[in-house]
Every structure is written in C-alpha cells, then in structure tokens.
Design an enzyme around this catalytic site. Structure first.
Site, PDB file in Angstrom:
ATOM      1  N   ASP A  85     -50.665  33.035  46.338  1.00  0.00           N
ATOM      2  CA  ASP A  85     -50.097  34.331  46.732  1.00  0.00           C
ATOM      3  C   ASP A  85     -49.152  34.101  48.054  1.00  0.00           C
ATOM      4  O   ASP A  85     -49.867  33.581  48.892  1.00  0.00           O
ATOM      5  CB  ASP A  85     -51.349  35.354  47.088  1.00  0.00           C
ATOM      6  CG  ASP A  85     -50.981  36.755  47.215  1.00  0.00           C
ATOM      7  OD1 ASP A  85     -49.874  37.341  46.676  1.00  0.00           O
ATOM      8  OD2 ASP A  85     -51.705  37.431  47.888  1.00  0.00           O
ATOM      9  N   GLU A 137     -40.162  37.923  45.426  1.00  0.00           N
ATOM     10  CA  GLU A 137     -40.140  39.124  45.991  1.00  0.00           C
ATOM     11  C   GLU A 137     -38.782  39.610  46.665  1.00  0.00           C
ATOM     12  O   GLU A 137     -38.137  38.571  47.126  1.00  0.00           O
ATOM     13  CB  GLU A 137     -41.291  39.157  47.223  1.00  0.00           C
ATOM     14  CG  GLU A 137     -41.415  40.586  47.838  1.00  0.00           C
ATOM     15  CD  GLU A 137     -42.576  40.614  48.841  1.00  0.00           C
ATOM     16  OE1 GLU A 137     -42.534  41.136  49.812  1.00  0.00           O
ATOM     17  OE2 GLU A 137     -43.712  40.135  48.451  1.00  0.00           O
ATOM     18  N   GLY A 182     -53.072  45.904  53.109  1.00  0.00           N
ATOM     19  CA  GLY A 182     -54.177  46.600  54.066  1.00  0.00           C
ATOM     20  C   GLY A 182     -54.312  48.101  53.806  1.00  0.00           C
ATOM     21  O   GLY A 182     -53.642  48.705  53.016  1.00  0.00           O
ATOM     22  N   GLY A 211     -52.124  46.879  46.310  1.00  0.00           N
ATOM     23  CA  GLY A 211     -52.668  48.111  45.520  1.00  0.00           C
ATOM     24  C   GLY A 211     -54.010  48.814  46.020  1.00  0.00           C
ATOM     25  O   GLY A 211     -54.277  49.891  45.244  1.00  0.00           O
ATOM     26  N   THR A 212     -54.618  48.399  46.795  1.00  0.00           N
ATOM     27  CA  THR A 212     -55.743  49.131  47.565  1.00  0.00           C
ATOM     28  C   THR A 212     -55.319  50.571  48.244  1.00  0.00           C
ATOM     29  O   THR A 212     -54.320  50.623  48.908  1.00  0.00           O
ATOM     30  CB  THR A 212     -56.349  48.430  48.460  1.00  0.00           C
ATOM     31  OG1 THR A 212     -56.992  47.177  48.168  1.00  0.00           O
ATOM     32  CG2 THR A 212     -57.524  49.379  49.105  1.00  0.00           C
ATOM     33  N   ASN A 231     -51.916  43.887  42.692  1.00  0.00           N
ATOM     34  CA  ASN A 231     -52.571  43.005  43.636  1.00  0.00           C
ATOM     35  C   ASN A 231     -53.751  43.808  44.365  1.00  0.00           C
ATOM     36  O   ASN A 231     -53.218  44.876  44.840  1.00  0.00           O
ATOM     37  CB  ASN A 231     -51.885  42.377  44.634  1.00  0.00           C
ATOM     38  CG  ASN A 231     -50.841  41.443  43.836  1.00  0.00           C
ATOM     39  OD1 ASN A 231     -51.077  41.166  42.629  1.00  0.00           O
ATOM     40  ND2 ASN A 231     -50.235  40.457  44.611  1.00  0.00           N
TER      41      ASN A 231
END
Length: 287
Positions: A85, A137, A182, A211-212, A231
């Site tokens: 990652d 990216e 985060g 993704g959180t 992710n």
C-alpha cells in the site's frame, strides 16, 4: 490456495459490479481476522501492507511468510492478494515483489505528471514480468495514514488519468475524488461525475482509498461507477481499540496478551465481514 495478483479479482469485480476490500494488516492477529472473515464469507480479499506496517512486522519477507503460513494452517481456499500500500519508490516496490508480494501500489502522485508516468512505467515493467499487479494514484487523497500525508484533497484530472493508464499499462487506478485517510470531518463528498468520466476514459477498475466512514449509499454509487477496490483500515483500528479498551476496563488485572488481543481480533473479523457484505464480494469466491 496460493497468493494471487489483484488483476483478475478486480476485473471480475468490475464485470460483476461489486468491490473487493483491501484490509490493511498490522500483525498476526489482524491477518488471522481478515483471512478468517474472507474464508467464512467466501470472498476474495486483498491484504494491504503499508511500508510502516512492514517495518513494524519485521520486513517484507517476514510478512509474506506469515501470510503464507496462516493461509496453509487456516486452510484458506479463497483468492488472497498481498499488496504493498502506497509504495513510495520503484526500489520499495521491487523489494516487495522480490519478497513475494503479488501486487504493489506505486504512489508517485506527489510528483509532476511526467515523473509519475516515468516511475509508474518502471514499476509496471518490473511487476508485470513477474505476474504482479500494479495500482497507481493521481491527485491527492487527504488525511494521514502511516508515512503518507495529504494536507488537502486535490481531485484527479480525468484526461491525465486516461493518459496515465494508456502510457503505463497499470491494472487499476486510484483517482483522488474526495475521500481521505482517517476519520472524516463531516459527511464525505465524493466526485461522482469525475468518477464516471474516469471510468469511461480508462476502462480499468478504479480504487477508493479512505473507505472508512463513507455512507453505504455513496459506496454503492461508487461501485456502480467502476470502483472495484475499496481500502479500509481506520474502521478496523477503531473496532480493535474499542474491544481492547472495553476488556481492560472490565478486567484491569488481566495480563495474558492473548486474552487482551483476542477480543480485538474478533472485532476486526466482524467489521471485515460487514464490509464484505456491503461491498458485495461475499460469496463471489465460490462462483
């Protein structure tokens, strides 16, 4: 089952309109939890390893051997990729590949575009010759994760995305479109119009970092617009810490590390199962 690259599992996800979760690992218990969830859900899974986490666990080779050993002892039958990652350089990606990683992300997004193309092409050439998939990216994902700090979000340019894919031959692309590493401050606002344009211009699986905390309806819309990899890390960190804190508050005299860490491992497994169902990958390994 042996470790596999991400390429085929993400192409299948793109065709099937679901997403495969990348869940970052930090130690043995995290890896156990994520593998157990994947096997129980019959879901393909990507084990994300940041450079910082690899250092913490002892190095790339240690991580690969741990994952392989667990897969054998746990009788894991679903497809598993082990993915670097936010690889910071060609050298780091090469070291991970040489150690046995089956997928790498080269994050040259902080470089000027032409330099990003040059570095990414170098990684693709080395990786593809060894059957390893590559993620790249464009733009800047906000927030902070390990060694990666993005002060503010800078959206990826769709035309640059198209050019990067054509000139490098990457297998999947993480365009920055409003997500952050985060916790979010307020509700996330993803750039769905840009996402759709990038999907149409590139034709390859897209990746959503951070993704959180993104509401389910936004996750579903992102998947419908070509997002095939999502992710997740912070959510597992929060679940793990909450479970351990609750145990220690309930029994401050406990000192057996297995009794302290075990509930955290269970919390991660439950969180990952929930995410696999949300992303639509549950049951897809059985097909």
């Amino acid at each position: 089952m042996s470790l596999v690259s991400m390429k085929e599992m993400l192409n299948e996800a793109l065709r099937g309109k679901y997403a495969v979760g990348q869940f970052n690992i930090n130690n043995l218990e995290w890896t156990q939890a994520i593998l157990a969830a994947a096997e129980e859900e019959k879901s393909p899974v990507i084990l994300g390893v940041s450079e910082g986490a690899a250092r913490y666990m002892g190095g790339f080779k240690t991580v690969v051997n741990m994952v392989k050993g667990l897969m054998e002892d746990m009788n894991i039958t679903v497809p598993v990729a082990i993915h670097l990652d936010h690889g910071s350089s060609f050298e780091k990606c090469k070291a991970a590949i040489d150690a046995g990683f089956t997928s790498v992300m080269i994050d040259a997004s902080h470089h000027p575009f032409e330099e990003n193309v040059r570095i990414t092409s170098q990684v693709v050439e080395y990786a593809h010759a060894r059957g390893v998939s590559v993620e790249a990216e464009l733009g800047i994902v906000g927030g902070q994760e390990d060694d990666v700090v993005g002060e503010g979000v800078i959206y990826a340019d769709p035309k640059e995305c198209e050019e990067l894919v054509k000139r490098t031959g990457i297998d999947c692309l993480a365009p920055a479109l409003g997500s952050v590493h985060g916790p979010y401050k307020g509700e996330p606002k993803l750039g769905f119009a840009e996402m759709e344009k990038i999907r149409d211009l590139t034709g390859i699986p897209l990746v959503l970092h951070g993704g959180t905390g993104i509401p389910t309806e936004q996750i579903q819309r992102a998947i419908s617009l070509g997002t095939s990899k999502i992710n997740v890390n912070t959510e597992n960190q929060i679940a793990f810490t909450k479970a351990v804190r609750e145990l220690l508050a309930k029994d401050p005299n406990v000192y057996d590390p297995r009794k302290i860490i075990g509930p955290g491992r269970d919390a991660i497994k439950a969180t990952v199962i929930g995410k696999m169902r949300e992303f639509g990958s549950s049951g897809k390994a059985a097909q």
